[in-house]
Scaffold this motif. Structure first.
Motif, PDB file in Angstrom:
ATOM      1  N   PRO A  95       0.973  -0.928  -0.241  1.00  0.00           N
ATOM      2  CA  PRO A  95       0.201   0.115   0.020  1.00  0.00           C
ATOM      3  C   PRO A  95       0.455   1.055  -0.187  1.00  0.00           C
ATOM      4  N   GLY A  96       0.616   1.922  -0.793  1.00  0.00           N
ATOM      5  CA  GLY A  96       0.602   3.198  -0.675  1.00  0.00           C
ATOM      6  C   GLY A  96       3.027   3.690  -1.885  1.00  0.00           C
ATOM      7  N   ASP A  97       2.340   1.961  -2.822  1.00  0.00           N
ATOM      8  CA  ASP A  97       3.708   2.091  -3.918  1.00  0.00           C
ATOM      9  C   ASP A  97       2.921   2.359  -5.447  1.00  0.00           C
ATOM     10  N   HIS A  98       4.578   3.708  -5.554  1.00  0.00           N
ATOM     11  CA  HIS A  98       3.620   3.989  -6.687  1.00  0.00           C
ATOM     12  C   HIS A  98       4.201   3.250  -8.294  1.00  0.00           C
ATOM     13  N   VAL A 125      -2.597   1.724  -4.910  1.00  0.00           N
ATOM     14  CA  VAL A 125      -1.325   2.068  -4.894  1.00  0.00           C
ATOM     15  C   VAL A 125      -1.534   3.294  -6.225  1.00  0.00           C
ATOM     16  N   GLN A 126      -0.466   4.491  -6.190  1.00  0.00           N
ATOM     17  CA  GLN A 126      -0.208   5.065  -7.663  1.00  0.00           C
ATOM     18  C   GLN A 126      -0.166   4.111  -8.764  1.00  0.00           C
ATOM     19  N   SER A 158      -5.005  -0.251  -7.594  1.00  0.00           N
ATOM     20  CA  SER A 158      -5.171   1.042  -7.477  1.00  0.00           C
ATOM     21  C   SER A 158      -7.186   1.879  -7.066  1.00  0.00           C
ATOM     22  N   LEU A 159      -7.857   0.752  -7.790  1.00  0.00           N
ATOM     23  CA  LEU A 159      -9.376   1.171  -7.311  1.00  0.00           C
ATOM     24  C   LEU A 159      -9.308   1.384  -5.414  1.00  0.00           C
TER      25      LEU A 159
END
Length: 402
Positions: free
Chosen positions: A93-96, A120-121, A115-116
């Motif tokens: 969680p929080g990764d791009h 993640v971004q 992403s939904l």
């Protein structure tokens, strides 16, 4: 048309290779008749034999992709499962994450799902009119917090080969003094067809099915994970592994912790036999170089022939085609209708639609309903291509009458 249907002519090799080697089929049958046993669940002779098959297949697969160790190879039930294990097991969680518009849904859907869920971004890099991604564009999308870059080796829509080695080396150089994003590649259309050196290309995670260039049956695949990532990756499926059964916690050792449940040993035995038969006494690299030369020659010939047929529009042609996978449109006929007529009237089997890769079609200029896809093997003959081109020529000449 009142003429009888012609013998089957298969042009959907990008979906699964046909025919499978006799060694694959015969070995599966022999194993089920004489050696059937579960792996890791017993110490009797047949169980030990099954374990030997799995160990040998890991070694063979490591040889084909130049992995450092066979223990970097986890066997899976297909390329899609392998990709899901790699993506969900490594992303936090929080990764791009950076990926491309050329990807198959086996990559895009897991990433879109994350992403939904706002875990993640996600940045999706556009591709050019032939479906190729620019390494510069990918590098431009990478941020300090980027944890993964996912780029496929080759498109299943038009065979465009991506600059994996260039991109992998750029990532390694750029992040030489800091944590490099995980470089993941979907090798569904290149494993068994073209060289893949995970060390030279700085690939950290590679997933591929066994049933395409791998000479194995459907329902087989593998996941390569570089040794340094083993402490990070988490299992997607939990259950029995045949080891540490006294503990309720899942074992963490790669690859065994990622193979919960009974393994499909007959299929893996056939896959191993197919790979060995394909390689013979040669190295995997020499085998792949020969196959790549054949496929490149067929690709050039296929594109050249199709481009001479009136009423055919070739879509997303690579500048120098390396794989004989061609998307096209027949004037006046939806792709699904064209595929149906080729099958029913000419015995020619091709694929129509978006090919589980919706985003690339906008870049290459496909019709809204997708394309007619023709894909060949290294054994596709001139006579096979003659028959295909003749049938498409008849189709375009009489499109309004069908």
């Amino acid at each position: 048309m009142d003429s009888p249907v012609s013998p089957r002519l298969y042009f959907d090799q990008a979906a699964t290779s046909v025919p499978k080697p006799s060694a694959t089929i015969e070995t599966m049958r022999e194993h089920m008749l004489k050696h059937e046993a579960a792996v890791g669940r017993g110490t009797y002779r047949s169980a030990v034999h099954a374990g030997g098959i799995i160990a040998s297949l890991r070694e063979e697969l490591a040889r084909w992709i130049h992995a450092v160790s066979a223990n970097e190879i986890s066997l899976q039930n297909g390329g899609t499962e392998a990709l899901n294990v790699g993506i969900f097991g490594l992303i936090r969680p929080g990764d791009h994450v950076v990926t491309t518009a050329a990807e198959h849904n086996s990559v895009l859907r897991p990433l879109h799902h994350l992403s939904l869920q706002q875990q993640v971004q996600l940045t999706i890099v556009d591709v050019n009119a032939s479906g190729r991604v620019s390494p510069e564009a990918v590098m431009g999308a990478v941020r300090e917090e980027t944890s993964m870059v996912a780029v496929l080796t080759a498109s299943n829509v038009n065979g465009t080969v991506q600059p994996i080695e260039d991109l992998g080396q750029r990532l390694a150089e750029h992040f030489a003094h800091t944590a490099k994003p995980i470089f993941l590649t979907d090798a569904a259309q290149s494993f068994g067809y073209r060289r893949i050196n995970v060390q030279q290309a700085e690939v950290d995670v590679l997933a591929a099915p066994g049933h395409k260039g791998g000479q194995g049956p459907l329902g087989t695949g593998f996941l390569y994970v570089r040794q340094k990532l083993h402490p990070r990756i988490r299992p997607l499926i939990l259950g029995g592994t045949g080891s540490q059964s006294d503990r309720l916690e899942m074992p963490t050792l790669f690859p065994h912790a990622f193979e919960a449940g009974n393994m499909n040993v007959p299929a893996y035995a056939g896959w191993l036999a197919g790979l060995r038969a394909r390689r013979g006494d040669r190295s995997a690299a020499d085998t792949l170089d020969e196959t790549a030369r054949k496929l490149s020659s067929i690709a050039e010939d296929l594109y050249r022939r199709l481009e001479t047929v009136p009423g055919v529009r070739v879509i997303g042609r690579p500048k120098h085609p390396k794989l004989p996978i061609v998307s096209l449109e027949i004037e006046g006929l939806p792709a699904s209708d064209a595929a149906s007529i080729l099958d029913s009237e000419f015995g020619i089997e091709v694929r129509s639609g978006l090919h589980c890769a919706a985003l690339i079609h906008r870049a290459i200029g496909s019709p809204s309903d997708g394309t007619l896809r023709v894909s060949c093997s290294a054994e596709t003959s001139d006579e096979d291509l003659d028959r295909l081109i003749d049938a498409i020529g008849q189709l375009t000449a009489g499109a309004s009458s069908f």
